[in-house]
Write a protein that holds these residues in place. Structure first.
Motif, PDB file in Angstrom:
ATOM      1  N   PHE A   3       0.828  -1.207   0.000  1.00 14.63           N
ATOM      2  CA  PHE A   3       0.000   0.000   0.000  1.00 14.63           C
ATOM      3  C   PHE A   3       0.860   1.254   0.000  1.00 14.63           C
ATOM      4  O   PHE A   3       0.574   2.214  -0.713  1.00 14.63           O
ATOM      5  CB  PHE A   3      -0.930  -0.005   1.211  1.00 14.63           C
ATOM      6  N   ALA A   4       1.935   1.237   0.787  1.00 18.20           N
ATOM      7  CA  ALA A   4       2.806   2.400   0.816  1.00 18.20           C
ATOM      8  C   ALA A   4       3.380   2.686  -0.561  1.00 18.20           C
ATOM      9  O   ALA A   4       3.461   3.824  -1.005  1.00 18.20           O
ATOM     10  CB  ALA A   4       3.936   2.182   1.815  1.00 18.20           C
ATOM     11  N   VAL A   5       3.748   1.650  -1.279  1.00 15.66           N
ATOM     12  CA  VAL A   5       4.328   1.813  -2.610  1.00 15.66           C
ATOM     13  C   VAL A   5       3.276   2.208  -3.618  1.00 15.66           C
ATOM     14  O   VAL A   5       3.485   3.050  -4.477  1.00 15.66           O
ATOM     15  CB  VAL A   5       5.013   0.495  -3.045  1.00 15.66           C
ATOM     16  N   VAL A   6       2.090   1.616  -3.506  1.00 18.17           N
ATOM     17  CA  VAL A   6       1.008   1.881  -4.460  1.00 18.17           C
ATOM     18  C   VAL A   6       0.604   3.340  -4.434  1.00 18.17           C
ATOM     19  O   VAL A   6       0.412   3.974  -5.464  1.00 18.17           O
ATOM     20  CB  VAL A   6      -0.211   0.991  -4.151  1.00 18.17           C
ATOM     21  N   ILE A   7       0.448   3.897  -3.248  1.00 19.79           N
ATOM     22  CA  ILE A   7       0.029   5.293  -3.152  1.00 19.79           C
ATOM     23  C   ILE A   7       1.037   6.194  -3.834  1.00 19.79           C
ATOM     24  O   ILE A   7       0.687   7.101  -4.576  1.00 19.79           O
ATOM     25  CB  ILE A   7      -0.143   5.693  -1.672  1.00 19.79           C
ATOM     26  N   GLN A  12     -10.140   3.934  -5.776  1.00 23.96           N
ATOM     27  CA  GLN A  12     -11.457   3.590  -5.240  1.00 23.96           C
ATOM     28  C   GLN A  12     -11.699   2.079  -5.212  1.00 23.96           C
ATOM     29  O   GLN A  12     -12.794   1.639  -4.865  1.00 23.96           O
ATOM     30  CB  GLN A  12     -12.544   4.269  -6.093  1.00 23.96           C
ATOM     31  N   GLY A  13     -10.704   1.282  -5.587  1.00 25.71           N
ATOM     32  CA  GLY A  13     -10.825  -0.174  -5.503  1.00 25.71           C
ATOM     33  C   GLY A  13     -11.449  -0.819  -6.721  1.00 25.71           C
ATOM     34  O   GLY A  13     -11.699  -2.027  -6.718  1.00 25.71           O
ATOM     35  N   TYR A  26       1.781   2.098 -17.522  1.00 32.63           N
ATOM     36  CA  TYR A  26       2.194   0.711 -17.265  1.00 32.63           C
ATOM     37  C   TYR A  26       2.223   0.431 -15.765  1.00 32.63           C
ATOM     38  O   TYR A  26       1.781  -0.626 -15.294  1.00 32.63           O
ATOM     39  CB  TYR A  26       3.590   0.447 -17.860  1.00 32.63           C
ATOM     40  N   ASN A  27       2.738   1.397 -15.002  1.00 30.69           N
ATOM     41  CA  ASN A  27       2.805   1.239 -13.552  1.00 30.69           C
ATOM     42  C   ASN A  27       1.398   1.147 -12.953  1.00 30.69           C
ATOM     43  O   ASN A  27       1.152   0.381 -12.017  1.00 30.69           O
ATOM     44  CB  ASN A  27       3.556   2.418 -12.940  1.00 30.69           C
ATOM     45  N   SER A  28       0.467   1.906 -13.529  1.00 32.73           N
ATOM     46  CA  SER A  28      -0.922   1.872 -13.053  1.00 32.73           C
ATOM     47  C   SER A  28      -1.536   0.486 -13.258  1.00 32.73           C
ATOM     48  O   SER A  28      -2.223  -0.041 -12.381  1.00 32.73           O
ATOM     49  CB  SER A  28      -1.752   2.927 -13.797  1.00 32.73           C
ATOM     50  N   ILE A  29      -1.278  -0.110 -14.424  1.00 33.33           N
ATOM     51  CA  ILE A  29      -1.783  -1.463 -14.684  1.00 33.33           C
ATOM     52  C   ILE A  29      -1.156  -2.453 -13.707  1.00 33.33           C
ATOM     53  O   ILE A  29      -1.833  -3.344 -13.172  1.00 33.33           O
ATOM     54  CB  ILE A  29      -1.484  -1.888 -16.136  1.00 33.33           C
ATOM     55  N   ALA A  30       0.147  -2.288 -13.456  1.00 32.59           N
ATOM     56  CA  ALA A  30       0.844  -3.184 -12.525  1.00 32.59           C
ATOM     57  C   ALA A  30       0.241  -3.093 -11.127  1.00 32.59           C
ATOM     58  O   ALA A  30       0.069  -4.112 -10.444  1.00 32.59           O
ATOM     59  CB  ALA A  30       2.333  -2.839 -12.480  1.00 32.59           C
ATOM     60  N   ILE A  31      -0.110  -1.880 -10.705  1.00 35.67           N
ATOM     61  CA  ILE A  31      -0.714  -1.691  -9.386  1.00 35.67           C
ATOM     62  C   ILE A  31      -2.046  -2.423  -9.302  1.00 35.67           C
ATOM     63  O   ILE A  31      -2.354  -3.090  -8.312  1.00 35.67           O
ATOM     64  CB  ILE A  31      -0.894  -0.187  -9.097  1.00 35.67           C
ATOM     65  N   ALA A  32      -2.862  -2.295 -10.372  1.00 35.25           N
ATOM     66  CA  ALA A  32      -4.154  -2.992 -10.396  1.00 35.25           C
ATOM     67  C   ALA A  32      -3.944  -4.501 -10.322  1.00 35.25           C
ATOM     68  O   ALA A  32      -4.635  -5.205  -9.574  1.00 35.25           O
ATOM     69  CB  ALA A  32      -4.930  -2.624 -11.658  1.00 35.25           C
ATOM     70  N   LYS A  33      -2.979  -5.002 -11.092  1.00 37.83           N
ATOM     71  CA  LYS A  33      -2.683  -6.439 -11.074  1.00 37.83           C
ATOM     72  C   LYS A  33      -2.226  -6.869  -9.685  1.00 37.83           C
ATOM     73  O   LYS A  33      -2.613  -7.940  -9.191  1.00 37.83           O
ATOM     74  CB  LYS A  33      -1.599  -6.770 -12.110  1.00 37.83           C
ATOM     75  N   ASN A  34      -1.402  -6.053  -9.062  1.00 34.18           N
ATOM     76  CA  ASN A  34      -0.879  -6.385  -7.737  1.00 34.18           C
ATOM     77  C   ASN A  34      -1.999  -6.442  -6.699  1.00 34.18           C
ATOM     78  O   ASN A  34      -2.040  -7.331  -5.857  1.00 34.18           O
ATOM     79  CB  ASN A  34       0.169  -5.354  -7.320  1.00 34.18           C
ATOM     80  N   ASN A  35      -2.934  -5.505  -6.777  1.00 34.14           N
ATOM     81  CA  ASN A  35      -4.068  -5.495  -5.845  1.00 34.14           C
ATOM     82  C   ASN A  35      -5.006  -6.662  -6.078  1.00 34.14           C
ATOM     83  O   ASN A  35      -5.729  -7.077  -5.170  1.00 34.14           O
ATOM     84  CB  ASN A  35      -4.825  -4.177  -5.964  1.00 34.14           C
ATOM     85  N   ALA A  52       6.258  -6.937  -5.336  1.00 32.27           N
ATOM     86  CA  ALA A  52       5.633  -8.088  -5.981  1.00 32.27           C
ATOM     87  C   ALA A  52       6.462  -9.348  -5.735  1.00 32.27           C
ATOM     88  O   ALA A  52       5.914 -10.439  -5.543  1.00 32.27           O
ATOM     89  CB  ALA A  52       5.471  -7.840  -7.480  1.00 32.27           C
ATOM     90  N   LEU A  53       7.784  -9.212  -5.722  1.00 31.18           N
ATOM     91  CA  LEU A  53       8.654 -10.372  -5.460  1.00 31.18           C
ATOM     92  C   LEU A  53       8.452 -10.878  -4.030  1.00 31.18           C
ATOM     93  O   LEU A  53       8.410 -12.088  -3.791  1.00 31.18           O
ATOM     94  CB  LEU A  53      10.122  -9.987  -5.682  1.00 31.18           C
TER      95      LEU A  53
END
Length: 546
Positions: free
Chosen positions: A9-13, A78-79, A106-115, A149-150
């Motif tokens: 979460f800290a990284v995502v924000i 917003q989830g 690309y980073n935004s897509i990665a965040i969604a995938k990670n969540n 992610a790792l």
């Protein structure tokens, strides 16, 4: 698992928010500038509305791309991770080869995938962000995201290797907040790899920097790690840091972190306080889920209303033109009606042909089974009698045996069915029921959704959706229809909703809807009809992907 999500979460924000801030260049578009103003004032719904207007009323591809990118960020916060991914992919299509903005998308897509806990895909998109980025600080942030992610995949060795390189990087060392973040992540990964590792010095050093820098998000992550670190060493200390985390998470208005802090308080607190914290947790969790579900639906409705408003404007323009050019408009109206009638007739003909083909297929199956049961089995009995009577007419027996094999082949013939471009096939099917008076909105019908779905299941789903739309067309009198596709826990969920007259609880289902129930059961799925609601109809169906 809760320990890892605090780190994420800290990284995502940081990833989401910084990416958005970099898209604030001055614009001559009133909708875009208004959207940025609302976004910076934390008015997410209004910001999303105006970004949506940019994509609807504008032809400037880079501006449309930036609007979609911002929409993806808002949906992510917003989830609405599926919606966020969909908006981000649209942004990519408009950005094309613009490397200035692509890394953030690309980073935004990665965040969604990670969540969504799809860590393998998250790593892929983080790596793409690194590969096209030209900003040295952003590259380091994306690499830090990769380590998260790792860690979630428990690949601590690879994560530690990257974090150690980041820690000695001059850019990181000159940024105290980022240095504290990397140090905290590195210490945490080492402790997860080896619980005997003394993580206290690294965790406390990171916390002191964050407190000095007044980095509340960073403090939140530090308190979470310290609470978990002391869980098996000193329960009072663990409880102290859990309380600190809860207070900070309320200051930064992060309900996800509040829930995680409450979980720790329930776990570490004396028995007399556990019930209190559990009650707070339960109420907050219910409120959060309700808010996120409402946000997902709100985003879809905003997109729909924006497009409808555009249609209304075009209609008004047409009416104004009618007053000036009545004769021309009359001719145009006749042509328009003719074309509309032709399209309606063609679509109706296609639907009738499809229904006829299905009827023929069912008839063929019944006939082929009858051939097997009556002709083939009858021949087999005759063959058995001839053999038992020791007839010497072997030629007759051979011919009858060949005939038996042919009839048997007929009974086992399989109908050919193609599922190529299935998402387009479904979209075309659903859109064929749209008219001037009935709008059909489709959300989440992507290629990836159907990748692991068997062709037999696709065949049944196609006919189930067709039956629902036919039922809507015949009975509902709906003007708005929304069909949303989602993937949860390796199962496909389809939510149908319309604003028609609905179905009462006393309604008896006829053959069509009964067949729909039988079809969904045959593929191991379930279907629920929300009967007796005040207005409209809602149907939820789901089935396993494999």
């Amino acid at each position: 698992m809760k320990k890892f999500t605090i780190l994420i979460f800290a990284v995502v924000i940081i990833g989401c928010y910084q990416k958005g801030k970099k898209q604030d260049a001055a614009s001559n578009n009133l909708y875009y500038d208004k959207a940025i103003e609302y976004r910076d004032n934390q008015n997410q719904d209004s910001a999303f509305l105006y970004f949506s207007k940019v994509t609807t009323y504008n032809t400037d591809s880079p501006l449309i791309a930036k609007a979609y990118a911002n929409m993806a960020i808002i949906q992510c916060d917003q989830g609405d991770y599926f919606g966020s991914e969909e908006s981000a992919i649209k942004a990519i299509n408009y950005f094309q080869n613009d490397n200035k903005y692509l890394p953030g998308v690309y980073n935004s897509i990665a965040i969604a995938k990670n969540n969504l806990k799809n860590y393998k895909d998250a790593l892929y998109w983080y790596s793409k962000a690194v590969s096209v980025s030209t900003d040295s600080l952003n590259i380091l942030l994306y690499q830090n995201n990769i380590t998260v992610a790792l860690i979630d995949q428990k690949d601590y060795k690879s994560a530690i290797k990257i974090l150690q390189k980041l820690l000695i990087n001059n850019t990181i060392r000159n940024n105290k907040s980022k240095f504290a973040q990397v140090l905290d992540n590195l210490t945490w990964a080492k402790w997860l790899q080896n619980p005997a590792y003394n993580a206290k010095p690294g965790l406390m050093h990171s916390l002191r920097i964050r407190e000095k820098e007044n980095d509340l998000w960073g403090q939140n992550a530090s308190y979470a790690h310290l609470a978990d670190y002391y869980e098996n060493q000193n329960l009072d200390t663990a409880l102290f840091y859990a309380n600190k985390m809860y207070e900070v998470s309320k200051q930064i208005n992060s309900p996800d972190d509040q829930l995680q802090a409450l979980q720790k308080l329930i776990k570490f607190s004396p028995t007399q306080l556990t019930k209190k914290y559990f009650g707070i947790y339960h109420n907050l969790n219910d409120s959060l889920q309700t808010a996120r579900n409402a946000a997902k639906n709100q985003f879809a409705l905003i997109r729909y209303e924006t497009e409808r408003h555009k249609a209304d404007i075009l209609k008004l323009q047409k009416e104004n033109t009618d007053k000036k050019y009545q004769i021309s408009v009359l001719i145009f109206s006749i042509l328009l009606l003719s074309v509309t009638g032709f399209i309606w007739y063609k679509k109706r003909k296609q639907r009738l042909e499809m229904e006829t083909q299905n009827t023929i297929r069912e008839s063929q199956l019944k006939t082929s089974k009858k051939v097997h049961d009556v002709v083939a089995n009858g021949l087999y009995r005759i063959m058995s009698k001839l053999e038992n009577q020791q007839s010497e007419d072997h030629t007759l027996i051979d011919e009858m045996e060949a005939l038996y094999e042919k009839s048997r082949d007929i009974s086992y013939e399989q109908l050919e069915y193609t599922d190529k471009n299935f998402n387009e096939k479904i979209s075309n099917l659903l859109k064929s029921f749209a008219t001037e008076n009935t709008k059909v909105l489709i959300v989440g019908n992507t290629t990836d959704l159907w990748k692991k779905v068997d062709a037999t299941i696709k065949y049944e789903i196609e006919h189930i959706l067709q039956e629902l739309m036919v039922n809507m067309k015949k009975h509902s009198k709906a003007t708005n229809v929304v069909i949303r596709f989602e993937n949860h826990h390796n199962a496909v969920h389809i939510n149908y909703a319309d604003n028609g007259i609905g179905i009462s609880k006393q309604t008896k289902f006829k053959n069509g809807l009964n067949n729909t129930g039988n079809r969904i059961k045959s593929i191991g799925g379930v279907i629920n009809f929300n009967l007796g609601v005040e207005k409209g109809l809602k149907i939820q169906l789901s089935f396993p992907r494999l």
